[in-house]
Design a protein around this motif. Structure first.
Motif, mmCIF file in Angstrom:
data_model
loop_
_atom_site.group_PDB
_atom_site.id
_atom_site.type_symbol
_atom_site.label_atom_id
_atom_site.label_comp_id
_atom_site.label_asym_id
_atom_site.label_seq_id
_atom_site.Cartn_x
_atom_site.Cartn_y
_atom_site.Cartn_z
ATOM 1 N N SER A 25 1.035 -1.211 -0.134
ATOM 2 C CA SER A 25 0.094 -0.178 -0.056
ATOM 3 C C SER A 25 0.804 1.074 0.142
ATOM 4 O O SER A 25 0.336 2.516 -0.076
ATOM 5 N N LYS A 117 -4.273 0.166 -0.035
ATOM 6 C CA LYS A 117 -4.651 0.281 -1.483
ATOM 7 C C LYS A 117 -5.678 -0.848 -1.802
ATOM 8 O O LYS A 117 -5.360 -2.016 -1.382
ATOM 9 N N ASP A 119 -5.798 -2.926 -4.336
ATOM 10 C CA ASP A 119 -5.325 -3.820 -5.182
ATOM 11 C C ASP A 119 -4.133 -4.594 -4.262
ATOM 12 O O ASP A 119 -3.515 -5.424 -4.668
ATOM 13 N N ASP A 121 -4.230 -6.336 -1.709
ATOM 14 C CA ASP A 121 -4.438 -7.743 -1.309
ATOM 15 C C ASP A 121 -3.895 -8.729 -2.215
ATOM 16 O O ASP A 121 -3.577 -9.805 -1.879
ATOM 17 N N ASP A 122 -3.490 -8.273 -3.716
ATOM 18 C CA ASP A 122 -3.151 -9.237 -4.657
ATOM 19 C C ASP A 122 -1.587 -9.284 -4.506
ATOM 20 O O ASP A 122 -1.142 -10.271 -4.783
#
Length: 136
Positions: A25, A117, A119, A121-122
């Motif tokens: 993040s 952020k 995304d 988690d990806d």
């Protein structure tokens, strides 16, 4: 982007995933050893804010799981002394940004506090649901 002082139990997979999420993040993470920090009541207490005492404890601690300690029957001063003597009892991670401190990793609370952020988690390998718990 925040510079987060992150007190962890070295080798804890849950803490590793939490740090990865923060890094993905865009935050800086200054990881420190929760178990060797020379805690005192005044240095530890701010991390718990207005949370009830039972939420200060790491529910995965063997002393909690065995019933040796019942967090619902402990007052704040007793809890702090227990945690200073046995840091494995502390809910982790402990995180600090400036003067703001937090204990535990509630993803939505962290998102509201420093931002995560969508995304990110990806970027975290493994099961994300572990991030939301206080894994041992």
């Amino acid at each position: 982007m925040a510079r987060i002082i992150f007190y962890e139990k070295p080798g804890c997979a849950g803490n590793a995933r939490q740090k990865a999420l923060l890094l993905a993040s865009g935050h800086q993470v200054d990881a420190r050893n929760l178990l060797t920090e020379p805690w005192s009541a005044p240095s530890l207490r701010p991390y718990f804010g207005s949370k009830p005492v039972e939420e200060w404890f790491n529910t995965a601690s063997p002393r909690i799981k065995s019933g040796e300690i019942d967090p619902e029957k402990v007052n704040p001063q007793e809890a702090l002394m227990m945690m200073i003597l046995d840091p494995t009892l502390i809910r982790r991670p402990l995180m600090r940004v400036g003067d703001h401190c937090e204990a535990g990793f509630d993803r939505e609370a962290v998102r509201a506090w420093v931002g995560l952020k969508a995304d990110a988690d990806d970027a975290v390998d493994g099961c994300i649901h572990v991030i939301e718990s206080d894994a041992a």
